[in-house]
Write a protein that holds these residues in place. Structure first.
Motif, PDB file in Angstrom:
ATOM      1  N   GLU A 149       0.775  -1.288  -0.025  1.00 54.60           N
ATOM      2  CA  GLU A 149      -0.015  -0.157   0.077  1.00 54.60           C
ATOM      3  C   GLU A 149       0.744   1.017  -0.148  1.00 54.60           C
ATOM      4  OE1 GLU A 149      -3.568   0.495  -0.491  1.00 54.60           O
ATOM      5  OE2 GLU A 149      -3.221  -1.593  -0.758  1.00 54.60           O
ATOM      6  N   HIS A 150       2.007   1.135   0.507  1.00 60.44           N
ATOM      7  CA  HIS A 150       2.929   2.322   0.640  1.00 60.44           C
ATOM      8  C   HIS A 150       3.255   2.694  -0.832  1.00 60.44           C
ATOM      9  CE1 HIS A 150       6.664   4.342   2.494  1.00 60.44           C
ATOM     10  NE2 HIS A 150       5.921   5.206   1.842  1.00 60.44           N
ATOM     11  N   ILE A 151       3.675   1.918  -1.548  1.00 62.93           N
ATOM     12  CA  ILE A 151       4.089   2.047  -2.943  1.00 62.93           C
ATOM     13  C   ILE A 151       2.917   2.238  -3.751  1.00 62.93           C
ATOM     14  CG2 ILE A 151       4.951   0.847  -5.140  1.00 62.93           C
ATOM     15  CD1 ILE A 151       6.744  -0.835  -3.332  1.00 62.93           C
ATOM     16  N   ASN A 152       1.638   1.948  -3.518  1.00 61.70           N
ATOM     17  CA  ASN A 152       0.474   2.127  -4.130  1.00 61.70           C
ATOM     18  C   ASN A 152       0.214   3.687  -3.801  1.00 61.70           C
ATOM     19  OD1 ASN A 152       0.293  -0.494  -5.088  1.00 61.70           O
ATOM     20  ND2 ASN A 152      -1.485  -0.950  -3.625  1.00 61.70           N
ATOM     21  N   GLU A 153       0.198   3.953  -2.741  1.00 61.60           N
ATOM     22  CA  GLU A 153       0.032   5.405  -2.616  1.00 61.60           C
ATOM     23  C   GLU A 153       0.464   6.336  -3.348  1.00 61.60           C
ATOM     24  OE1 GLU A 153      -2.779   6.798  -1.006  1.00 61.60           O
ATOM     25  OE2 GLU A 153      -3.307   4.469  -0.831  1.00 61.60           O
ATOM     26  N   LEU A 154       1.948   6.053  -3.344  1.00 62.49           N
ATOM     27  CA  LEU A 154       2.895   6.907  -4.065  1.00 62.49           C
ATOM     28  C   LEU A 154       2.738   7.005  -5.584  1.00 62.49           C
ATOM     29  CD1 LEU A 154       6.401   5.959  -2.455  1.00 62.49           C
ATOM     30  CD2 LEU A 154       4.925   8.109  -1.954  1.00 62.49           C
ATOM     31  N   ILE A 155       2.074   5.967  -6.010  1.00 60.88           N
ATOM     32  CA  ILE A 155       1.771   5.972  -7.501  1.00 60.88           C
ATOM     33  C   ILE A 155       0.523   6.617  -7.677  1.00 60.88           C
ATOM     34  CG2 ILE A 155       0.873   4.267  -9.383  1.00 60.88           C
ATOM     35  CD1 ILE A 155       2.559   1.919  -8.347  1.00 60.88           C
ATOM     36  N   ILE A 156      -0.561   6.572  -6.843  1.00 66.62           N
ATOM     37  CA  ILE A 156      -1.830   7.282  -7.041  1.00 66.62           C
ATOM     38  C   ILE A 156      -1.588   8.687  -6.779  1.00 66.62           C
ATOM     39  CG2 ILE A 156      -3.833   7.746  -5.811  1.00 66.62           C
ATOM     40  CD1 ILE A 156      -4.106   4.822  -5.213  1.00 66.62           C
ATOM     41  N   GLN A 157      -0.488   9.076  -5.918  1.00 60.65           N
ATOM     42  CA  GLN A 157      -0.132  10.628  -5.739  1.00 60.65           C
ATOM     43  C   GLN A 157       0.245  11.221  -7.100  1.00 60.65           C
ATOM     44  OE1 GLN A 157       2.746  11.174  -2.717  1.00 60.65           O
ATOM     45  NE2 GLN A 157       2.882  13.245  -3.223  1.00 60.65           N
ATOM     46  N   ALA A 158       1.220  10.449  -7.652  1.00 62.89           N
ATOM     47  CA  ALA A 158       1.649  10.629  -8.945  1.00 62.89           C
ATOM     48  C   ALA A 158       0.868  10.849 -10.044  1.00 62.89           C
ATOM     49  CB  ALA A 158       2.867   9.659  -9.509  1.00 62.89           C
ATOM     50  N   LEU A 159      -0.224   9.886 -10.068  1.00 59.85           N
ATOM     51  CA  LEU A 159      -1.298  10.172 -11.044  1.00 59.85           C
ATOM     52  C   LEU A 159      -2.258  11.193 -10.984  1.00 59.85           C
ATOM     53  CD1 LEU A 159      -2.488   6.478 -10.874  1.00 59.85           C
ATOM     54  CD2 LEU A 159      -1.781   7.716 -12.784  1.00 59.85           C
ATOM     55  N   GLY A 160      -1.926  12.209  -9.837  1.00 60.91           N
ATOM     56  CA  GLY A 160      -2.546  13.389  -9.647  1.00 60.91           C
ATOM     57  C   GLY A 160      -1.912  14.475 -10.781  1.00 60.91           C
ATOM     58  N   ARG A 161      -1.072  14.198 -11.365  1.00 65.76           N
ATOM     59  CA  ARG A 161      -0.261  15.027 -12.388  1.00 65.76           C
ATOM     60  C   ARG A 161      -0.781  14.576 -13.605  1.00 65.76           C
ATOM     61  NH1 ARG A 161       4.682  17.563 -10.784  1.00 65.76           N
ATOM     62  NH2 ARG A 161       5.095  17.855 -13.029  1.00 65.76           N
ATOM     63  N   SER A 162      -0.796  15.717 -14.609  1.00 62.71           N
ATOM     64  CA  SER A 162      -1.237  15.362 -15.840  1.00 62.71           C
ATOM     65  C   SER A 162      -0.284  14.795 -16.487  1.00 62.71           C
ATOM     66  CB  SER A 162      -1.929  16.807 -16.618  1.00 62.71           C
ATOM     67  OG  SER A 162      -0.557  17.708 -16.345  1.00 62.71           O
ATOM     68  N   ASP A 163       0.852  14.929 -16.365  1.00 65.54           N
ATOM     69  CA  ASP A 163       2.273  14.406 -17.243  1.00 65.54           C
ATOM     70  C   ASP A 163       2.848  13.073 -16.568  1.00 65.54           C
ATOM     71  OD1 ASP A 163       3.197  15.823 -14.941  1.00 65.54           O
ATOM     72  OD2 ASP A 163       4.559  17.103 -16.006  1.00 65.54           O
ATOM     73  N   PHE A 164       1.968  12.353 -15.808  1.00 60.77           N
ATOM     74  CA  PHE A 164       2.658  11.104 -15.452  1.00 60.77           C
ATOM     75  C   PHE A 164       1.659  10.091 -15.930  1.00 60.77           C
ATOM     76  CE2 PHE A 164       2.245   7.664 -12.631  1.00 60.77           C
ATOM     77  CZ  PHE A 164       3.522   7.196 -12.382  1.00 60.77           C
ATOM     78  N   ALA A 165       2.369   9.034 -16.335  1.00 63.36           N
ATOM     79  CA  ALA A 165       1.431   7.834 -17.024  1.00 63.36           C
ATOM     80  C   ALA A 165       1.987   6.507 -16.155  1.00 63.36           C
ATOM     81  CB  ALA A 165       1.441   7.506 -18.449  1.00 63.36           C
ATOM     82  N   LEU A 166       0.964   5.534 -16.129  1.00 63.79           N
ATOM     83  CA  LEU A 166       1.197   4.392 -15.503  1.00 63.79           C
ATOM     84  C   LEU A 166       1.080   3.268 -16.425  1.00 63.79           C
ATOM     85  CD1 LEU A 166       1.982   2.355 -12.951  1.00 63.79           C
ATOM     86  CD2 LEU A 166      -0.299   2.453 -12.498  1.00 63.79           C
ATOM     87  N   LEU A 167       2.098   2.291 -16.831  1.00 61.43           N
ATOM     88  CA  LEU A 167       1.601   1.100 -17.682  1.00 61.43           C
ATOM     89  C   LEU A 167       2.132  -0.044 -16.938  1.00 61.43           C
ATOM     90  CD1 LEU A 167       1.132   0.208 -20.731  1.00 61.43           C
ATOM     91  CD2 LEU A 167       3.461   0.409 -21.247  1.00 61.43           C
TER      92      LEU A 167
END
Length: 412
Positions: free
Chosen positions: A330-348
């Motif tokens: 969950e620690h890593i998940n939360e950091l990813i979700i936080q980054a997804l708040g940016r318009s110039d970040f993407a997750l694959l």
């Protein structure tokens, strides 16, 4: 004459929909594609002028290192006649809410840890003993699996398994080589590849060493290498090829972040040192797989490493590619979700969508179009395999010739 890689491409091409691309989490836009279509979709993305990050989980080190559930099953079998252990296991089973939890080593160790914290000193014996022994068994299985694989694929031997497509060592080396190739045409601003991993093994470092790519793992080059977070802000320059007295950075450059520690880390006088010979290590410095990982990660060097993960994911124009990670941290998940708040970040993410952790994460990011999941299509059940990602990165290279060619997604 058709070489092995051409056979692989032929096996993967055609009109069968082997993969499914899902944008935005569960029940969102999805389409099925062939291997070639997915490759044509992926490679241009990984060649763009963006900051590239990979998150490599335990599934990527199969088959050399067994998954934790397998280690737990083996441990239970070896202790089937141990009355004290079976009494503890029975109590745990009574607390399990579903069948999947029965063989979940993380939940079991977390449950044990909670019992240990709630017991008096005189009652600790059995629970603490089992917790320590099972944790050691897990680390030993990783160490033994790594050493066995490295011995089998030692470059000084004529063992043909070195080039076998089911070799974990081969998969990691091809991953590094092909990633470097995709990044070589970008500018020095974007040619650094961040490799974050929750694994304790050394397959990434072994591949980088073997291919002679420049990288840092956070340790200073000393007689006794010592971890220092500032090493990630340093980068070597190419002195031999300077142009008009201007220094050019070595390209490409890799950063390796061991988020949960490593089998070759030890603690010496409150400092983390790295040993070159893991046979001499003894007690490795790692975060045990429990639900207390977040609390455990707050101390050095883990707090620094997770801060680096946050910083890199929040870099403008960044991509995170996930493989072998089931979104159970969950620690890593939360950091990813936080980054997804940016318009110039993407997750694959390459995932098996019916895994509990994956399903929960897909639900959390439902509707976010910056999230793309690659999962199984009608003709495939290996979308989440590391070997699948490695083959999707493949390019024409006369040096990549394997003697025992099979479907690249036939083994993890």
């Amino acid at each position: 004459m058709t070489n092995d890689h051409e056979k692989k491409a032929k096996n993967n091409s055609g009109n069968k929909a082997q993969f499914k691309i899902i944008q935005g989490g569960l029940s969102n836009h999805a389409r099925e594609v062939t291997f070639d279509q997915l490759k044509s979709y992926l490679q241009p993305i990984l060649s763009e002028k963006i900051h590239i990050n990979f998150l490599i989980g335990s599934g990527s080190s199969l088959p050399a290192i067994p998954i934790m559930g397998t280690t737990f099953s083996d441990y239970k079998k070896s202790h089937k006649n141990d009355g004290e252990f079976n009494n503890i296991l029975k109590l745990y089973y009574e607390k399990c809410s579903n069948e999947a939890d029965l063989n979940n080593i993380e939940l079991f160790l977390s449950w044990l840890a909670n019992r240990v914290n709630g017991l008096s000193q005189s009652e600790l014996g059995t629970e603490q003993k089992i917790k320590d022994e099972l944790t050691k068994t897990l680390i030993d299985s990783i160490t033994k699996g790594y050493l066995k694989e490295i011995k089998k694929t030692n470059r000084g031997t004529k063992d043909e398994s070195t080039n076998s497509p089911d070799s974990t060592t081969t998969n990691y080396e091809l991953f590094i080589r092909r990633t470097a190739k995709l990044r070589e045409s970008t500018s020095s601003q974007f040619d650094t590849v961040n490799l974050f991993t929750t694994n304790y093994d050394l397959f990434l470092e072994n591949a980088l060493d073997g291919l002679d790519y420049a990288y840092t793992d956070g340790f200073r080059a000393k007689l006794h290498p010592e971890f220092n977070i500032t090493e990630y802000s340093r980068r070597p320059v190419d002195v031999a090829h300077r142009f008009r007295n201007r220094w050019s950075p070595v390209s490409p450059f890799f950063r390796v972040y061991k988020l949960h520690g490593s089998i070759n880390w030890i603690e010496v006088d409150d400092k983390i040192e790295k040993k070159s010979n893991i046979k001499e290590v003894g007690e490795s410095v790692v975060i045990a797989p429990t639900t207390s990982k977040y609390a455990d990660s707050q101390g050095a060097p883990y707090s620094d490493l997770f801060r680096e993960l946050s910083v890199q994911l929040l870099n403008p124009n960044s991509l995170l590619v996930v493989n072998g990670f089931g979104f159970g941290d969950e620690h890593i998940n939360e950091l990813i979700i936080q980054a997804l708040g940016r318009s110039d970040f993407a997750l694959l993410a390459f995932v098996k969508e019916d895994e509990v952790g994956v399903t929960r994460f897909m639900e959390k990011v439902r509707g976010n179009t910056k999230v793309t999941f690659i999962t199984n299509g009608k003709e495939n059940d290996k979308a989440n395999y590391f070997s699948t990602l490695v083959e999707l990165l493949a390019f024409e290279d006369p040096f990549e010739v394997h003697k025992n060619s099979e479907d690249p997604a036939s083994d993890k």
